[in-house]
Motif scaffolding. Structure first.
Motif, PDB file in Angstrom:
ATOM      1  N   VAL A  78     -26.435   4.575  -0.209  1.00  0.00           N
ATOM      2  CA  VAL A  78     -26.247   5.247   1.085  1.00  0.00           C
ATOM      3  C   VAL A  78     -26.366   4.239   2.223  1.00  0.00           C
ATOM      4  N   ASN A  79     -27.369   3.386   2.127  1.00  0.00           N
ATOM      5  CA  ASN A  79     -27.555   2.365   3.160  1.00  0.00           C
ATOM      6  C   ASN A  79     -26.339   1.446   3.245  1.00  0.00           C
ATOM      7  N   THR A  80     -25.822   1.062   2.090  1.00  0.00           N
ATOM      8  CA  THR A  80     -24.644   0.186   2.049  1.00  0.00           C
ATOM      9  C   THR A  80     -23.425   0.899   2.646  1.00  0.00           C
ATOM     10  N   ALA A  81     -23.296   2.184   2.327  1.00  0.00           N
ATOM     11  CA  ALA A  81     -22.164   2.955   2.858  1.00  0.00           C
ATOM     12  C   ALA A  81     -22.233   3.073   4.380  1.00  0.00           C
ATOM     13  N   ILE A  82     -23.433   3.258   4.897  1.00  0.00           N
ATOM     14  CA  ILE A  82     -23.592   3.360   6.357  1.00  0.00           C
ATOM     15  C   ILE A  82     -23.261   2.020   7.018  1.00  0.00           C
ATOM     16  N   THR A  83     -23.745   0.950   6.410  1.00  0.00           N
ATOM     17  CA  THR A  83     -23.433  -0.390   6.931  1.00  0.00           C
ATOM     18  C   THR A  83     -21.926  -0.630   6.901  1.00  0.00           C
ATOM     19  N   HIS A  84     -21.304  -0.230   5.810  1.00  0.00           N
ATOM     20  CA  HIS A  84     -19.860  -0.388   5.645  1.00  0.00           C
ATOM     21  C   HIS A  84     -19.115   0.396   6.723  1.00  0.00           C
ATOM     22  N   TYR A  85     -19.581   1.605   6.968  1.00  0.00           N
ATOM     23  CA  TYR A  85     -18.942   2.458   7.983  1.00  0.00           C
ATOM     24  C   TYR A  85     -19.054   1.818   9.369  1.00  0.00           C
ATOM     25  N   ARG A  86     -20.255   1.326   9.676  1.00  0.00           N
ATOM     26  CA  ARG A  86     -20.465   0.699  10.990  1.00  0.00           C
ATOM     27  C   ARG A  86     -19.596  -0.534  11.157  1.00  0.00           C
ATOM     28  N   ARG A  87     -19.510  -1.337  10.109  1.00  0.00           N
ATOM     29  CA  ARG A  87     -18.727  -2.576  10.168  1.00  0.00           C
ATOM     30  C   ARG A  87     -17.246  -2.254  10.385  1.00  0.00           C
ATOM     31  N   ASN A  88     -16.775  -1.243   9.700  1.00  0.00           N
ATOM     32  CA  ASN A  88     -15.346  -0.908   9.784  1.00  0.00           C
ATOM     33  C   ASN A  88     -14.970  -0.235  11.092  1.00  0.00           C
ATOM     34  N   THR A  89     -15.891   0.540  11.639  1.00  0.00           N
ATOM     35  CA  THR A  89     -15.564   1.243  12.878  1.00  0.00           C
ATOM     36  C   THR A  89     -15.899   0.416  14.114  1.00  0.00           C
ATOM     37  N   LYS A  90     -16.557  -0.765  13.880  1.00  0.00           N
ATOM     38  CA  LYS A  90     -16.854  -1.713  14.961  1.00  0.00           C
ATOM     39  C   LYS A  90     -17.733  -1.108  16.045  1.00  0.00           C
ATOM     40  N   HIS A  91     -18.500  -0.132  15.698  1.00  0.00           N
ATOM     41  CA  HIS A  91     -19.454   0.384  16.687  1.00  0.00           C
ATOM     42  C   HIS A  91     -20.689   0.882  15.954  1.00  0.00           C
ATOM     43  N   SER A  92     -21.777   0.938  16.662  1.00  0.00           N
ATOM     44  CA  SER A  92     -22.993   1.391  16.021  1.00  0.00           C
ATOM     45  C   SER A  92     -22.997   2.916  15.945  1.00  0.00           C
ATOM     46  N   TYR A  93     -23.953   3.398  15.200  1.00  0.00           N
ATOM     47  CA  TYR A  93     -24.036   4.831  15.009  1.00  0.00           C
ATOM     48  C   TYR A  93     -24.260   5.527  16.352  1.00  0.00           C
ATOM     49  N   HIS A  94     -23.577   6.586  16.579  1.00  0.00           N
ATOM     50  CA  HIS A  94     -23.829   7.362  17.784  1.00  0.00           C
ATOM     51  C   HIS A  94     -23.681   8.839  17.461  1.00  0.00           C
ATOM     52  N   VAL A  95     -24.248   9.624  18.289  1.00  0.00           N
ATOM     53  CA  VAL A  95     -24.167  11.067  18.091  1.00  0.00           C
ATOM     54  C   VAL A  95     -22.792  11.542  18.512  1.00  0.00           C
ATOM     55  N   ASP A  96     -22.154  12.244  17.642  1.00  0.00           N
ATOM     56  CA  ASP A  96     -20.828  12.748  17.985  1.00  0.00           C
ATOM     57  C   ASP A  96     -20.935  13.767  19.122  1.00  0.00           C
ATOM     58  N   VAL A  97     -19.982  13.686  20.024  1.00  0.00           N
ATOM     59  CA  VAL A  97     -20.062  14.536  21.211  1.00  0.00           C
ATOM     60  C   VAL A  97     -19.406  15.894  20.998  1.00  0.00           C
TER      61      VAL A  97
END
Lengths: 193, 165
Positions: A78-97
């Motif tokens: 899960v941690n790796t998947a989150i890191t992968h998601y952040r790297r690919n989307t080029k932004h840090s985690y944020h709350v969806d609006v």
């Protein structure tokens, strides 16, 4: 933990290549299913699985037998998947609006809706990423809010509010799916009649 | 229906789920592990090499201030300075350039030692045949010089007595 697994882990700690292959064979199907849930494509899931296994073998020396090995593996994926998601989307985690407007009456009605795995997967696929990650981690994979907050780098209260919104969103989507399904069934009956 | 029950219903749909990963993933994982192991060994080798090189560089540097205490001035004070000086200065330069061990041994010679002793011991400290050779020559010269100086003393002492009278 069963003795066979303990021996296997100890052998992996000694860098035993055969033991590493056996461990991979034993847990890869489970880990791949976790990776698929947290990624948007199978290619991404493969990348996550690869990265996760490399991490597992590099850090298996730090694993304590007093903890759940499956839980430890799941956390790494899960941690790796989150890191992968952040790297690919080029932004840090944020709350969806994207706010979901759900009334209590809607929720009460929706809780009674029966749904299948396929419907749930489709609902999760269209859910905003922030909600989806928290929902999967808490409801499906059994993480606690503190763990989710640590992994996502958010406040515990944010995790709780995200979960609440995710549940509401899912209920609404599942209810609408159910309505659509029942309507099409009605049409089918009319046609037959 | 309570949320916990609803959560349980959802969790039940995913319980025990297993998906076979593509075949190539396993090979890719172990290829990456091999590369990582190789890099780790290379890094360990580099670290050991760096420590060894650092020790090699640091050791003579630490000894240099000690080696600045010249043996040659000790030789100059002694009556046989003219004899020992060529043998004392020349090997010292060679030794410093050649090996740190030689410098240590040379510096172990106490300043209080007499010139003939220093002149006789220094070639031994150098530890090579090439450097022993001039020392032997110097030793032969010293004997001749000592013999000559002994002769001079016989002539000088009576002369000083004459001055006192």
């Amino acid at each position: 933990m069963e003795q066979e697994l303990i021996d296997l882990i100890e052998a992996c700690k000694r860098d035993d290549r055969k033991a590493q292959h056996r461990l991979y064979d034993r847990f890869s199907p489970f880990l791949f299913s976790v990776a698929v849930r947290y990624t948007s494509s199978r290619d991404d899931a493969e990348d996550v699985l690869q990265d996760a296994w490399v991490k597992v073998f590099r850090h298996i020396g730090s694993f304590s037998r007093h903890h759940s090995f499956e839980g430890w593996l799941r956390r790494i994926v899960v941690n790796t998947a989150i890191t992968h998601y952040r790297r690919n989307t080029k932004h840090s985690y944020h709350v969806d609006v994207a706010e979901v407007q759900v009334t209590p009456a809607d929720l009460e009605a929706a809780r009674e809706v029966d749904f299948t795995r396929d419907e749930l997967d489709r609902a999760l696929a269209i859910m905003p990423t922030g909600y989806g990650q928290v929902f999967r981690m808490y409801v499906i994979d059994g993480f606690r809010h503190q763990e989710i907050a640590d992994l996502l780098g958010v406040d515990v209260n944010t995790s709780k509010s995200q979960l609440s919104r995710a549940r509401g969103y899912l209920q609404r989507v599942l209810a609408s799916m159910s309505r659509i399904a029942s309507k099409s069934e009605d049409h089918g009956v009319e046609r037959v009649g | 229906m309570e949320w916990n029950a609803w959560d349980e219903q959802v969790r039940g749909l995913y319980a025990g789920e297993q998906l076979a990963p593509p075949v190539g993933v396993e090979a890719a994982v172990f290829r990456r592990l091999d590369r990582w192991r190789w890099m780790r060994r290379l890094a360990a080798g580099c670290a050991v090499g760096a420590v060894a090189l650092g020790g090699y560089v640091a050791f003579p540097a630490a000894e240099e201030p000690v080696s600045e205490q010249p043996v040659a001035p000790v030789l100059l004070v002694s009556p046989a300075a003219e004899i020992a000086e060529p043998a004392g200065v020349q090997p010292q330069e060679n030794v410093e350039a050649a090996r740190p061990e030689a410098t240590v041994q040379k510096n172990s010679v106490s300043p209080a030692a007499s010139a003939p002793e220093v002149a006789a011991e220094q070639p031994v400290a150098v530890g090579t045949a090439r450097r022993i050779e001039p020392a032997r020559m110097d030793g032969l010269d010293r004997e001749e010089r000592l013999r000559r100086s002994d002769a001079e003393e016989r002539w000088v002492l009576p002369a000083s007595i004459e001055v006192k009278d």
